[in-house]
Design a protein around this motif. Structure first.
Motif, PDB file in Angstrom:
ATOM      1  N   GLY A  29      45.514  39.543  45.641  1.00 26.49           N
ATOM      2  CA  GLY A  29      45.406  39.014  46.993  1.00 26.49           C
ATOM      3  C   GLY A  29      46.713  39.048  47.763  1.00 26.49           C
ATOM      4  N   LEU A  30      47.850  39.095  47.081  1.00 20.81           N
ATOM      5  CA  LEU A  30      49.124  39.228  47.781  1.00 20.81           C
ATOM      6  C   LEU A  30      49.245  40.587  48.454  1.00 20.81           C
ATOM      7  N   GLY A  31      48.524  41.576  47.941  1.00 19.47           N
ATOM      8  CA  GLY A  31      48.510  42.893  48.576  1.00 19.47           C
ATOM      9  C   GLY A  31      47.421  42.993  49.616  1.00 19.47           C
ATOM     10  N   CYS A  32      46.193  42.653  49.230  1.00 17.65           N
ATOM     11  CA  CYS A  32      45.061  42.698  50.157  1.00 17.65           C
ATOM     12  C   CYS A  32      43.965  41.781  49.614  1.00 17.65           C
ATOM     13  N   ASN A  33      43.376  40.990  50.502  1.00 16.10           N
ATOM     14  CA  ASN A  33      42.374  40.025  50.068  1.00 16.10           C
ATOM     15  C   ASN A  33      41.030  40.655  49.717  1.00 16.10           C
ATOM     16  N   VAL A  34      40.699  41.794  50.318  1.00 22.34           N
ATOM     17  CA  VAL A  34      39.382  42.398  50.078  1.00 22.34           C
ATOM     18  C   VAL A  34      39.204  42.819  48.621  1.00 22.34           C
ATOM     19  N   PRO A  35      40.114  43.635  48.039  1.00 15.52           N
ATOM     20  CA  PRO A  35      39.927  43.955  46.614  1.00 15.52           C
ATOM     21  C   PRO A  35      40.116  42.743  45.709  1.00 15.52           C
ATOM     22  N   ALA A  36      40.868  41.747  46.177  1.00 10.22           N
ATOM     23  CA  ALA A  36      41.036  40.542  45.366  1.00 10.22           C
ATOM     24  C   ALA A  36      39.723  39.791  45.237  1.00 10.22           C
ATOM     25  N   ILE A  37      38.972  39.715  46.322  1.00  6.13           N
ATOM     26  CA  ILE A  37      37.668  39.049  46.264  1.00  6.13           C
ATOM     27  C   ILE A  37      36.714  39.858  45.394  1.00  6.13           C
ATOM     28  N   SER A  38      36.807  41.181  45.458  1.00  4.97           N
ATOM     29  CA  SER A  38      35.987  42.018  44.579  1.00  4.97           C
ATOM     30  C   SER A  38      36.363  41.792  43.119  1.00  4.97           C
ATOM     31  N   ALA A  39      37.654  41.638  42.856  1.00  9.20           N
ATOM     32  CA  ALA A  39      38.098  41.388  41.481  1.00  9.20           C
ATOM     33  C   ALA A  39      37.654  40.013  41.002  1.00  9.20           C
ATOM     34  N   ALA A  40      37.498  39.080  41.917  1.00 14.13           N
ATOM     35  CA  ALA A  40      37.044  37.742  41.531  1.00 14.13           C
ATOM     36  C   ALA A  40      35.609  37.772  41.020  1.00 14.13           C
ATOM     37  N   ALA A  41      34.871  38.823  41.355  1.00 13.80           N
ATOM     38  CA  ALA A  41      33.486  38.936  40.887  1.00 13.80           C
ATOM     39  C   ALA A  41      33.406  39.138  39.379  1.00 13.80           C
ATOM     40  N   THR A  42      34.516  39.469  38.743  1.00 10.35           N
ATOM     41  CA  THR A  42      34.511  39.689  37.292  1.00 10.35           C
ATOM     42  C   THR A  42      34.781  38.424  36.496  1.00 10.35           C
ATOM     43  N   THR A  43      35.032  37.300  37.191  1.00 14.54           N
ATOM     44  CA  THR A  43      35.309  36.068  36.461  1.00 14.54           C
ATOM     45  C   THR A  43      34.035  35.530  35.831  1.00 14.54           C
ATOM     46  N   GLU A  98      33.103  29.760  39.258  1.00 12.42           N
ATOM     47  CA  GLU A  98      34.451  30.351  39.303  1.00 12.42           C
ATOM     48  C   GLU A  98      34.526  31.482  40.321  1.00 12.42           C
ATOM     49  N   ARG A  99      33.477  32.283  40.404  1.00 15.03           N
ATOM     50  CA  ARG A  99      33.469  33.375  41.383  1.00 15.03           C
ATOM     51  C   ARG A  99      33.528  32.841  42.803  1.00 15.03           C
ATOM     52  N   VAL A 100      32.715  31.828  43.085  1.00 13.05           N
ATOM     53  CA  VAL A 100      32.667  31.271  44.438  1.00 13.05           C
ATOM     54  C   VAL A 100      33.993  30.596  44.793  1.00 13.05           C
ATOM     55  N   VAL A 101      34.488  29.753  43.910  1.00 14.55           N
ATOM     56  CA  VAL A 101      35.723  29.020  44.190  1.00 14.55           C
ATOM     57  C   VAL A 101      36.894  29.977  44.339  1.00 14.55           C
ATOM     58  N   SER A 102      37.014  30.939  43.438  1.00 13.75           N
ATOM     59  CA  SER A 102      38.146  31.863  43.540  1.00 13.75           C
ATOM     60  C   SER A 102      38.030  32.741  44.781  1.00 13.75           C
ATOM     61  N   ALA A 103      36.824  33.158  45.162  1.00 14.78           N
ATOM     62  CA  ALA A 103      36.664  33.959  46.380  1.00 14.78           C
ATOM     63  C   ALA A 103      37.048  33.163  47.620  1.00 14.78           C
ATOM     64  N   ILE A 104      36.721  31.883  47.636  1.00  7.01           N
ATOM     65  CA  ILE A 104      37.101  31.037  48.773  1.00  7.01           C
ATOM     66  C   ILE A 104      38.614  30.854  48.816  1.00  7.01           C
ATOM     67  N   LEU A 105      39.204  30.573  47.669  1.00  2.00           N
ATOM     68  CA  LEU A 105      40.638  30.287  47.644  1.00  2.00           C
ATOM     69  C   LEU A 105      41.499  31.523  47.858  1.00  2.00           C
ATOM     70  N   ILE A 106      40.999  32.683  47.510  1.00  3.12           N
ATOM     71  CA  ILE A 106      41.773  33.911  47.713  1.00  3.12           C
ATOM     72  C   ILE A 106      42.030  34.146  49.200  1.00  3.12           C
ATOM     73  N   THR A 107      41.126  33.675  50.047  1.00  2.33           N
ATOM     74  CA  THR A 107      41.338  33.864  51.482  1.00  2.33           C
ATOM     75  C   THR A 107      42.555  33.095  51.984  1.00  2.33           C
ATOM     76  N   PHE A 108      43.031  32.115  51.237  1.00  2.00           N
ATOM     77  CA  PHE A 108      44.230  31.378  51.625  1.00  2.00           C
ATOM     78  C   PHE A 108      45.515  32.063  51.165  1.00  2.00           C
ATOM     79  N   VAL A 109      45.412  33.062  50.318  1.00  2.00           N
ATOM     80  CA  VAL A 109      46.591  33.799  49.861  1.00  2.00           C
ATOM     81  C   VAL A 109      47.019  34.735  50.984  1.00  2.00           C
ATOM     82  N   PRO A 110      48.256  34.639  51.455  1.00  2.00           N
ATOM     83  CA  PRO A 110      48.679  35.512  52.555  1.00  2.00           C
ATOM     84  C   PRO A 110      48.886  36.944  52.055  1.00  2.00           C
ATOM     85  N   CYS A 111      48.014  37.851  52.500  1.00  2.00           N
ATOM     86  CA  CYS A 111      48.145  39.250  52.090  1.00  2.00           C
ATOM     87  C   CYS A 111      49.352  39.877  52.783  1.00  2.00           C
ATOM     88  N   SER A 112      49.726  41.075  52.381  1.00  2.00           N
ATOM     89  CA  SER A 112      50.933  41.696  52.907  1.00  2.00           C
ATOM     90  C   SER A 112      50.827  41.966  54.406  1.00  2.00           C
TER      91      SER A 112
END
Length: 160
Positions: free
Chosen positions: A28-42, A47-61
């Protein structure tokens, strides 16, 4: 990456996740879109829902660059430092709410980590050669020959 997950596991337990979601957060520090996709593997749906929500708070580059440029221009340099220093603390209520409101269960994360050891240099060189063999044997000669041909054609070409 397993070691990173192990190290940050305790911190993620405070918001109801395990350390395995550290990799999507790092992405998510690089880009939030693939980070949310990666959260689907948790593991679980929670965990998928919470991590997808929280990843949006990570400031991407891209967002960080805009924040730094606009904030630095209009608010000054000290604001930029304060923004990135206070950013994680500013989102703590949102993280805590998202982590505790969805199914009150806590997840554990246990993993086995092999002991650190020195690499076997023969295997390192062999693997390095496997990965670079095509570049050295195919790409480099083609680039050199192509450069020579282009240079010779430029020298021999009639000038107008």
């Amino acid at each position: 990456m397993h070691r990173v997950a192990f190290v940050v596991d305790r911190g993620f337990h405070h918001i109801g996740l395990h350390g395995g979601v550290a990799v999507p957060f790092l992405i998510g520090l690089g880009c939030n879109v693939p980070a949310i996709s990666a959260a689907a593997t948790t593991g679980s749906r929670r965990e998928r829902v919470v991590s997808a929500i929280l990843i949006t708070f990570v400031p991407c580059s891209a967002r960080s660059a805009i924040i730094l440029a606009i904030g630095g221009k209009y608010l000054g340099g000290p604001w930029r430092v304060r923004h990135f220093h206070d950013d994680p603390a500013g989102h703590r209520p949102a993280r805590k709410t998202a982590g505790t409101s969805l199914l009150r269960q806590r997840t554990g994360h246990g993993s086995v980590h092999p002991a650190y050891s020195l690499p076997r240099w023969g295997k390192v060189w062999r693997k390095t050669w496997e990965r670079t063999e095509d570049i050295v044997t195919i790409v480099t000669p083609l680039l050199v020959i192509g450069s020579i041909v282009l240079r010779c054609s430029a020298i021999l070409a009639p000038t107008r």
